[in-house]
Design an enzyme around this catalytic site. Structure first.
Site, PDB file in Angstrom:
ATOM      1  CG  HIS A 227      -1.521  -0.862   1.355  1.00  0.00           C
ATOM      2  ND1 HIS A 227      -2.239  -1.958   2.783  1.00  0.00           N
ATOM      3  CD2 HIS A 227      -3.040  -0.843   0.502  1.00  0.00           C
ATOM      4  CE1 HIS A 227      -3.150  -2.710   2.323  1.00  0.00           C
ATOM      5  NE2 HIS A 227      -3.566  -2.589   1.240  1.00  0.00           N
TER       6      HIS A 227
ATOM      7  CB  CYS B 102      -2.817  -1.237   8.456  1.00  0.00           C
ATOM      8  SG  CYS B 102      -1.212  -2.783   8.948  1.00  0.00           S
TER       9      CYS B 102
END
Ligand code: CIR
Length: 257
Positions: A166, A252
């Site tokens: 990401h 996350c």
């Protein structure tokens, strides 16, 4: 810098090791997974954040990576459409929880896909990664949604950057006009202010996260840790070894708002 008062986290399920990963650092030790999660939640609370910890769900081994399922900005929330099909069903429990705090919930719609890990908020501007999880439609839907709150978006194409899953695996905005960014991200986007670039062996630690007065920072990355300390940041050091094995970073494990 925005002060967070709440966060959502989710307990890792016992089959955490069956989640997705692109790295080969071994199988996570589930006892350590749980202990590291407890320490993370504790650090959020110590930073002044009221944390709601959702139950685990073994139907979704990646569901502890709750950040990917929703974005909160300027008092509004949008539920994502995760780019990995095995993660699609993770959004339900998170949406249900967000409804406790937000009257209206928006959603990313097909064909868009978006993972929260691709969304980096930086003082009124959002950088969104076009990745193997977030597609152009997802990024455009997010940009239109943010625009309604007056927030501009810059897209950063990271599809050819193999080392990160990401965008936020390679960049963090840590306040005080400072970013941490790996070289591959820094070279793809013009960032305002100071940019601290880790040495390549410490790229994992670019996924750090500012939570109120502290920067949450993974243990085991001494050069970047020293650079941030010398730059005046107060660091909360957390062991992320077991989450790293599943491509996860510090950001996350929570949705902060
Ligand atoms: C996945 O591949 O989706 C998970 N194993 C890791 C997700 C990490 N999320 C993030 O960095 N925001």
């Amino acid at each position: 810098m925005h002060r967070f008062t709440r966060a959502i986290a989710r307990l890792p399920a016992e089959n955490f090791a069956e989640g997705l990963t692109t790295v080969s650092y071994g199988v996570p030790d589930f006892t350590l997974v749980l202990l590291q999660h407890v320490a993370y939640v504790e650090a959020l609370r110590k930073a002044g954040v009221d944390v709601m910890v959702l139950d685990s769900n073994p139907a979704f081994p990646d569901s502890t990576f709750v950040e990917d399922t929703a974005i909160v900005a300027n008092g509004r929330a949008i539920v994502t459409r995760p780019g990995a099909s095995s993660r699609a069903g993770e959004t339900g429990a998170v949406a249900q929880t967000l409804r406790l705090f937000f009257d209206e919930l928006d959603t990313i719609e097909a064909p868009g896909t978006l993972d929260g890990g691709d969304v980096c908020e930086a003082d009124g501007r959002v950088y969104v990664g076009i990745s193997h999880r977030t597609n152009v439609s997802g990024a455009e839907q997010l940009a239109a949604w943010l625009k309604r709150s007056g927030i501009e978006t810059t897209a950063v194409d990271i599809r050819d950057v193999d080392e990160i899953l990401h965008l936020k695996s390679g960049i963090a905005h840590i306040g005080d006009d400072t970013f941490v960014a790996i070289e591959a991200v820094r070279s793809r986007v013009d960032l305002p202010g100071r940019v601290i670039v880790p040495v390549a062996e410490e790229n994992y630690a670019a996924n750090c996260v500012r939570v109120n007065d502290a920067v949450f920072f993974p243990s085991g990355y001494p050069r970047l840790q020293g650079a941030l300390h010398d730059a005046g940041f107060h660091l909360a050091i957390l062991n992320m070894s077991e989450y790293r094995k599943m491509d996860g970073g510090l950001s996350c494990l929570s949705i902060r708002f």
